[in-house]
Design an enzyme around this catalytic site. Structure first.
Site, PDB file in Angstrom:
ATOM      1  CG  HIS A  86      -2.070  -0.830   1.223  1.00 52.94           C
ATOM      2  ND1 HIS A  86      -2.000  -2.200   1.310  1.00 52.94           N
ATOM      3  CD2 HIS A  86      -3.396  -0.520   1.120  1.00 52.94           C
ATOM      4  CE1 HIS A  86      -3.224  -2.698   1.274  1.00 52.94           C
ATOM      5  NE2 HIS A  86      -4.092  -1.704   1.152  1.00 52.94           N
ATOM      6  CG  ASN A 114       4.110  -4.462   2.546  1.00 46.34           C
ATOM      7  OD1 ASN A 114       3.605  -3.340   2.544  1.00 46.34           O
ATOM      8  ND2 ASN A 114       3.392  -5.568   2.629  1.00 46.34           N
TER       9      ASN A 114
END
Length: 294
Positions: free
Chosen positions: A131, A164
């Site tokens: 994201h 991440n």
């Protein structure tokens, strides 16, 4: 004689019809112009709410710099159909009384992208669907629809798991849990950093999606005397490094991306804000080694 009069009558009757069609066409053009103007004004107002000192632009226009702005609830995406990546994502975070997020939605394909990026395209690649507009922070500040929009594949970029799930997540949490609480409102611009030469990234792809070398995040306190921090985090991290190890100037991020992040910022202010790394007032040393929330 009869045929001449008939042709004359037809010409006379055709003239009012032509004038009527012209009038209708002119009225239609006026409505289109007014409607387009209202749409542009509303769109610009929405963009201004989600960006500070203008949405990012390019220092020099090339085929690699072309991008489209995708509007989402709570954030903007500068999407590249060449890189098949978001080049930048812009959003604002501010204090809310009871910050919380709903259950994680499913990933979803974005019909607005030229090339289809499926929700399973990263499977088996060794990369996460990273994201850029973060799920929790966007949901807590901008609501459930905004949270769902963060799961569009146009908001994803390939990230190594240790980046991440660990280092990048820690930085997102510090921004939301500490910087927003400390300053009340922050502007964030984030995105990927690609190989210097485009040919080096041609074969480095997950399906159609180019794999970045690193990721940047710029955090600004949009006050009368603005403050800013910028980070560049490479893919090859362990995840437990202190956040301040990756501090850079905004000028360095602009040099590596070709973007001008704050095009409306006065030059004298930009020279200081973007050219220097100033950590005073952020208390970054207190949070640089905090573990991830999850």
């Amino acid at each position: 004689m009869f045929f001449t009069r008939s042709r004359t009558r037809r010409r006379r009757s055709a003239l009012p019809n032509w004038r009527s069609r012209t009038r209708r066409f002119a009225i239609t053009l006026v409505f289109v112009a007014v409607g387009s103007g209202l749409w542009y004004t509303q769109e610009q107002q929405y963009r201004d709410q989600l960006s500070w000192m203008g949405t990012p632009t390019w220092e020099r226009l090339t085929p690699l710099t072309f991008h489209r702005v995708l509007r989402n609830e709570g954030f903007l995406v500068g999407w590249s159909d060449v890189r098949v990546n978001p080049l930048w994502v812009s959003y604002q975070l501010y204090e809310v009384e009871n910050p919380r997020a709903g259950p994680r939605p499913d990933f979803q394909r974005d019909w607005r992208t030229l090339w289809p990026v499926g929700t399973d395209h990263y499977a088996g690649s060794g990369y996460d669907r990273g994201h850029l507009a973060p799920n929790y922070a966007i949901a807590a500040v901008h609501g459930s629809q905004a949270q769902r929009d963060t799961f569009y594949m146009s908001n994803m970029s390939p990230q190594r798991p240790d980046l991440n799930r660990r280092l990048w997540q820690r930085l997102e949490e510090v921004v939301m849990d500490h910087f927003v609480e400390r300053f009340g409102v922050v502007q964030v611009i984030t995105g990927p950093v690609f190989a210097e030469r485009f040919v080096d990234g041609v074969t480095q792809r997950v399906g159609l999606v180019e794999i970045p070398e690193a990721f940047y995040k710029i955090v600004v306190v949009p006050a009368e005397e603005p403050m800013a921090l910028a980070f560049i985090m490479p893919q090859e991290v362990h995840g437990n490094e202190p956040l301040d190890e990756f501090l850079v100037s905004i000028d360095e991020v602009e040099a590596r991306t070709g973007l001008n992040f704050f095009p409306s910022l006065a030059e004298d202010v930009a020279a200081v804000l973007e050219g220097e790394v100033v950590t005073e007032g952020w208390r970054l040393e207190e949070v640089a080694r905090l573990p991830a929330r999850f």
